[in-house]
Design an enzyme around this catalytic site. Structure first.
Site, PDB file in Angstrom:
ATOM      1  NE  ARG A  52      -3.965  -1.965   2.453  1.00 31.05           N
ATOM      2  CZ  ARG A  52      -5.118  -1.647   1.851  1.00 31.05           C
ATOM      3  NH1 ARG A  52      -5.376  -0.549   1.588  1.00 31.05           N
ATOM      4  NH2 ARG A  52      -6.092  -2.645   2.186  1.00 31.05           N
ATOM      5  CD  GLU A  82      -3.828  -5.056   3.717  1.00 28.79           C
ATOM      6  OE1 GLU A  82      -4.973  -5.194   3.325  1.00 28.79           O
ATOM      7  OE2 GLU A  82      -3.554  -4.053   3.668  1.00 28.79           O
ATOM      8  CD  GLU A  93      -9.086  -1.753   0.642  1.00 25.83           C
ATOM      9  OE1 GLU A  93      -8.531  -0.855   1.373  1.00 25.83           O
ATOM     10  OE2 GLU A  93      -9.512  -2.757   0.905  1.00 25.83           O
ATOM     11  CG  ASP A 149     -15.266   7.651  -6.655  1.00 23.91           C
ATOM     12  OD1 ASP A 149     -16.063   8.027  -7.310  1.00 23.91           O
ATOM     13  OD2 ASP A 149     -14.880   7.796  -5.579  1.00 23.91           O
ATOM     14  CG  HIS A 369     -16.504 -11.345   4.373  1.00 28.52           C
ATOM     15  ND1 HIS A 369     -15.411 -11.828   4.732  1.00 28.52           N
ATOM     16  CD2 HIS A 369     -17.351 -11.569   5.733  1.00 28.52           C
ATOM     17  CE1 HIS A 369     -15.215 -12.466   5.900  1.00 28.52           C
ATOM     18  NE2 HIS A 369     -16.459 -12.270   6.173  1.00 28.52           N
ATOM     19  CB  CYS A 371     -14.800 -11.313  -2.183  1.00 27.38           C
ATOM     20  SG  CYS A 371     -12.934 -10.831  -1.699  1.00 27.38           S
TER      21      CYS A 371
END
Length: 403
Positions: A52, A82, A93, A149, A369, A371
């Site tokens: 990240r 992660e 994400e 977005d 979740h 997914c």
């Protein structure tokens, strides 16, 4: 759109059948160097492992050198350190984090238009590979059915389709300019309709130049000395439209379109969709409320018949509808990893939003979740105990892990 989906599925043929094996062999023990790692050769997936902290640099270093054939594989993303295994949510994400780093007007690659969208910055000459990366990411999102977005105007998608098949699109016109600046387009229409024609020159006092950001550019050779008259006003409008939509952003758009075409060239989009449809594929559909999301939601584990009438479930929907639009978008990011409705609206959210009972009364926060578009709620007692818990959950909702 059905034909496009068939082509996309053809490009990832065999991926579903190999998913379990790929997860075992590739997601476990992947190396995580400082700027990420890539796995794809010989696999049905393109697996992108990134930290990240260096997301943009890692994506650029890993994606841009790839042969174009790798982009026809289904994308999987792993975040360094992660636990999330990408069944769709991690990938969503990834896009939600990296897109603002390229398309935010603060960065300078794109500028906000008077209509509230973003379009290429004609003065930006300090980015090069970043425009190509933005195009690659837009193409990957469309190919992998991830809603972004980002608010590009319809014009941007028309330009992309025209780039893929120039012979199939007409020259740009005033309606296209209106996507960027409706007020300017309206003023040019008034110029074209002005009567009497012989009064145009002294009424408008224009020459064949574009004055923008303190810079004057000739629209035609010697344009500064050529007045706009009733006889040549149509030529002036055509020249201004061509300059604003093509010449002024030619360098920036060329890199962007090249990146997009690397992913989508073989999808034959230009034969299958209109600019408006491609726009919906990438950006999703705007929404005013979440009534349709509620209508198509499903439930599991609630001790009530029907489950949608359980007090905690009813409290949840009352709270969600009462939230501000920005907080509703945060909720959608929390549960689905994007804040726009999919193509066709909430009825096409796949899988549909599921609200599942997690535990008996608890002080735990709601979890999600992404997914599977799954929201897990404790059976709070009293039900209004949900309010501060959900608000906190959607305000602090980045990252994947097992806690």
């Amino acid at each position: 759109l059905t034909a496009l989906e068939a082509r996309r599925r053809q490009g990832v043929a065999g991926a579903r059948a190999a998913a379990a094996v790929a997860s075992q062999t590739q997601f476990a023990g992947l190396p995580f160097p400082v700027l990420g790692s890539l796995a794809g050769a010989g696999l049905p997936f393109l697996v992108l492992a990134v930290p990240r902290s260096h997301l943009l640099q890692a994506a650029s270093n890993l994606l841009l050198p790839l042969p174009d054939s790798e982009f026809s594989k289904e994308l999987k993303v792993v975040f360094e350190g992660e636990d999330g295994v990408d069944a769709g949510g991690v990938k969503k994400e990834f896009f939600s984090l990296i897109v603002p780093q390229l398309f935010d007007p603060v960065v300078g690659m794109f500028l906000e238009t008077p209509e509230g969208d973003v379009f290429f910055n004609p003065l930006c000459d300090w980015y090069d590979v970043e425009y190509e990366l933005a195009g690659v990411l837009l193409g990957l999102a469309a190919y992998n059915q991830v809603v972004l977005d980002v608010r590009l105007p319809r014009l941007a998608y028309k330009k992309l389709l025209a780039h893929l098949a120039p012979a199939t699109f007409d020259a740009f016109a005033l309606d296209d300019l209106a996507d960027l600046d409706a007020e300017l387009a309206d003023g040019l229409r008034k110029l074209l309709a002005f009567e009497p024609p012989d009064a145009v020159e002294h009424t408008f006092c224009r020459t064949f130049v574009d004055d923008r950001d303190g810079e004057t550019v000739d629209l035609v050779p010697g344009g500064a000395d050529l007045p706009v008259t009733g006889d040549n006003r149509a030529r002036f409008v055509e020249a201004l439209v061509e300059y604003r939509l093509v010449r002024a952003v030619e360098t920036q758009f060329a890199r962007f379109a090249h990146g997009f075409a690397r992913v989508m060239r073989d999808a034959m989009l230009e034969r299958l969709v209109e600019p408006e449809e491609l726009m919906l594929m990438v950006q999703g559909e705007p929404w005013d409320d979440l009534a349709a999301l509620q209508e198509h939601a499903v439930y599991e584990g609630w001790t009530h018949d029907p489950q949608k009438d359980h007090p905690v479930v009813k409290r949840f929907w009352a709270l969600l509808h009462a939230l501000s639009h920005d907080d509703q978008k945060r909720f959608l990011m929390f549960v689905t990893a994007h804040n726009s409705a999919p193509l066709g609206g909430w009825r096409n959210l796949d899988p549909p939003l599921k609200i599942q009972r997690m535990t008996a009364d608890s002080d735990l926060l709601p979890t999600a979740h992404t997914c599977f578009n799954l929201l897990l709620l404790p059976d709070y007692d009293p039900p209004d105990k949900l309010d501060p818990k959900l608000r906190r959950a959607i305000q602090d909702a980045e990252g994947f892990g097992l806690r």
